[in-house]
Design an enzyme around this catalytic site. Structure first.
Site, PDB file in Angstrom:
ATOM      1  N   THR A  22     -29.728  13.878 -21.391  1.00 40.84           N
ATOM      2  CA  THR A  22     -29.888  13.838 -19.940  1.00 40.84           C
ATOM      3  C   THR A  22     -31.344  14.140 -19.595  1.00 40.84           C
ATOM      4  O   THR A  22     -31.802  15.267 -19.822  1.00 40.84           O
ATOM      5  CB  THR A  22     -29.001  14.928 -19.278  1.00 40.84           C
ATOM      6  OG1 THR A  22     -27.751  15.003 -19.971  1.00 40.84           O
ATOM      7  CG2 THR A  22     -28.789  14.649 -17.813  1.00 40.84           C
ATOM      8  N   ASP A  28     -20.048  14.078 -31.320  1.00 42.20           N
ATOM      9  CA  ASP A  28     -20.167  14.611 -29.961  1.00 42.20           C
ATOM     10  C   ASP A  28     -21.290  15.653 -29.898  1.00 42.20           C
ATOM     11  O   ASP A  28     -22.370  15.367 -29.408  1.00 42.20           O
ATOM     12  CB  ASP A  28     -18.836  15.232 -29.505  1.00 42.20           C
ATOM     13  CG  ASP A  28     -18.732  15.344 -27.995  1.00 42.20           C
ATOM     14  OD1 ASP A  28     -19.647  14.866 -27.309  1.00 42.20           O
ATOM     15  OD2 ASP A  28     -17.735  15.903 -27.494  1.00 42.20           O
ATOM     16  N   GLU A  55     -11.368  12.774 -20.058  1.00 41.53           N
ATOM     17  CA  GLU A  55     -11.438  14.094 -20.712  1.00 41.53           C
ATOM     18  C   GLU A  55     -10.495  15.084 -20.031  1.00 41.53           C
ATOM     19  O   GLU A  55     -10.107  16.084 -20.615  1.00 41.53           O
ATOM     20  CB  GLU A  55     -12.855  14.646 -20.660  1.00 41.53           C
ATOM     21  CG  GLU A  55     -13.805  13.957 -21.595  1.00 41.53           C
ATOM     22  CD  GLU A  55     -15.175  14.596 -21.521  1.00 41.53           C
ATOM     23  OE1 GLU A  55     -15.499  15.383 -22.409  1.00 41.53           O
ATOM     24  OE2 GLU A  55     -15.916  14.296 -20.574  1.00 41.53           O
TER      25      GLU A  55
HETATM   26  P1  5GP Z   1     -28.222  16.849 -23.256  1.00 40.42           P
HETATM   27  O1  5GP Z   1     -27.859  15.683 -22.384  1.00 40.42           O
HETATM   28  O2  5GP Z   1     -28.728  18.004 -22.449  1.00 40.42           O
HETATM   29  O3  5GP Z   1     -29.139  16.498 -24.371  1.00 40.42           O
HETATM   30  O4  5GP Z   1     -26.873  17.305 -23.994  1.00 40.42           O
HETATM   31  C1  5GP Z   1     -25.972  18.235 -23.461  1.00 40.42           C
HETATM   32  C2  5GP Z   1     -25.249  17.675 -22.246  1.00 40.42           C
HETATM   33  O5  5GP Z   1     -24.400  16.601 -22.636  1.00 40.42           O
HETATM   34  C3  5GP Z   1     -24.301  18.670 -21.589  1.00 40.42           C
HETATM   35  O6  5GP Z   1     -24.963  19.469 -20.647  1.00 40.42           O
HETATM   36  C4  5GP Z   1     -23.293  17.755 -20.922  1.00 40.42           C
HETATM   37  O7  5GP Z   1     -23.790  17.271 -19.713  1.00 40.42           O
HETATM   38  C5  5GP Z   1     -23.200  16.612 -21.891  1.00 40.42           C
HETATM   39  N1  5GP Z   1     -22.074  16.778 -22.842  1.00 40.42           N
HETATM   40  C6  5GP Z   1     -22.125  17.238 -24.094  1.00 40.42           C
HETATM   41  N2  5GP Z   1     -20.899  17.220 -24.659  1.00 40.42           N
HETATM   42  C7  5GP Z   1     -20.072  16.738 -23.731  1.00 40.42           C
HETATM   43  C8  5GP Z   1     -18.677  16.452 -23.717  1.00 40.42           C
HETATM   44  O8  5GP Z   1     -17.956  16.620 -24.692  1.00 40.42           O
HETATM   45  N3  5GP Z   1     -18.175  15.977 -22.559  1.00 40.42           N
HETATM   46  C9  5GP Z   1     -18.944  15.718 -21.466  1.00 40.42           C
HETATM   47  N4  5GP Z   1     -18.356  15.233 -20.386  1.00 40.42           N
HETATM   48  N5  5GP Z   1     -20.269  15.956 -21.453  1.00 40.42           N
HETATM   49  C10 5GP Z   1     -20.816  16.465 -22.573  1.00 40.42           C
END
Ligand code: 5GP
Length: 365
Positions: free
Chosen positions: A98, A304, A226
């Site tokens: 993100t 994941d 989910e």
């Molecule tokens: P980033 O995008 O900050 O590199 O990775 C972490 C983010 O990915 C979390 O804050 C969340 O928004 C998303 N995320 C990680 N694992 C999951 C999951 O299993 N389900 C969902 N809906 N979002 C996830």
């Protein structure tokens, strides 16, 4: 397990900040503790805990973001995460993250992504291919590619990026992410993911940005089902994304729709079991992997959040083998089929097919 590690693998659902090594997270948290930014003793047990509910997982992500979100750290974790996947013979990785904005440290979504790219450039332990070549010139399969799975030559990994829209974001913020993805297409960005806490936000908020992304030719994957939310699941399936992640809370009607649309599903066994233990998936025997696998529906095993759930892609294959009785051939076939669902261009697909072709000969001769 050794065999699962030696097999070439494709990872299509890995969140950058969920894939950080525990040791790195603890080191960074300790550093911030020393600077007085956080109280280390308050967070240590949160990081060390391995069995978390859905709610606890998202609390941990809030903590991880406090610990990791500066340019230098983003670069470091990107480098380490890619090295870790390459070390277990992941030959193609779609890494999603993100893009974050933090005015207080001069971080824009763009500069966050530049820090990610810096991390890819900083890797020297393995060869990383992250910038797409022109569509009609596919890079030849070199000895390096061929021997990647055998551990006898320098490893090579293809990395492509997905930009995630967080469900807490507004339509405008989601559109900003899509525009950034379009600007960064030449730098290995191939698509958009919708993720974040599934009980937050509405589909209608993200739809305009996702539709625009699709119109512009970006590939889309959605975290879907989910939590039980029939209306949203149906809207998501109706949108026809290029892939979906999880699909844990589907009912009969949604399974039928999914199967007829043939949308590939990214399956994250450990993540699903840990989080849904007390809810829809009480044990691995009733995981929807079995039904989708038997129905020959397109599926791909993924981690994941390998850091948050203390797993690796090899471990996910081993888990599938032991829980569902898959033999080596079935596992290899499962890994190989994933090539069809990658978001990178045809040249990369052909190279990966060659890697699997050669690996198959080596692993079975
Ligand atoms: P980033 O995008 O900050 O590199 O990775 C972490 C983010 O990915 C979390 O804050 C969340 O928004 C998303 N995320 C990680 N694992 C999951 C999951 O299993 N389900 C969902 N809906 N979002 C996830």
């Amino acid at each position: 397990m050794e065999w699962c590690v030696s097999m070439p693998k494709i990872e299509l659902h890995a969140h950058l900040n969920g894939s950080i090594r525990d040791s790195t997270l603890l080191e960074l948290a300790r550093g911030l503790g020393e600077k007085g930014v956080i109280v280390f003793s308050d967070v240590e047990h949160v990081i060390r805990k391995s069995d978390r509910t859905l709610h606890e997982v998202f609390k941990l992500f809030d903590l991880i973001h406090v610990i990791t979100t500066d340019h230098k750290t983003v670069t470091r974790i990107t480098k380490e995460v890619v090295e870790d996947f390459a070390s277990e013979n992941v030959v193609y990785l779609e890494l999603r993250t993100t893009p974050k904005k933090n005015d207080s440290i001069g971080m824009s979504k763009r500069s966050y992504m530049e820090a990610v790219l810096e991390g890819l450039r900083a890797i020297t332990a393995v060869d990383v291919d992250f910038v797409p070549r022109s569509m009609d010139v596919s890079s030849p399969v070199t000895t390096m590619n061929m021997d990647t799975f055998s551990g006898t030559a320098r490893k090579k990994i293809y990395v492509r990026l997905l930009l995630s829209i967080d469900r807490r974001e507004s339509t405008e913020a989601a559109l900003e992410t899509v525009k950034l993805a379009l600007e960064m297409r030449d730098l290995g960005v191939v698509g958009i993911d919708l993720s974040g806490n599934p009980i937050v936000g509405q589909w209608d908020t993200f739809f305009p940005a996702l539709e625009f992304a699709k119109e512009q030719g970006l590939q889309i994957t959605l975290h879907c089902g989910e939590v039980p939310n029939k209306k949203e699941i149906q809207s998501m399936l109706g949108f026809l994304p290029h892939r979906i992640g999880h699909a844990c809370c589907f009912e009969e009607e949604e399974w039928t729709k999914l199967k007829s649309s043939e949308i590939p599903v990214e399956i994250c066994l450990t993540s699903n079991i840990r989080r849904f233990r007390t809810e829809t998936i009480s044990s691995i025997d009733i995981h929807h992997f079995v039904d989708l696998y038997n129905a020959k529906h397109p599926i791909v095993l993924c981690t994941d959040d390998s850091g948050v759930f203390s797993t690796t892609l090899s471990q996910e294959y081993r888990l599938a083998a032991s829980a569902f009785g898959l033999g080596k051939r079935e596992m290899f076939q499962l890994a190989k089929t994933a090539v069809e669902f990658i978001f990178a261009d045809g040249g990369v697909k052909r190279n990966l097919e060659d890697i699997f072709f050669l690996a198959e000969k080596k692993l079975y001769v």
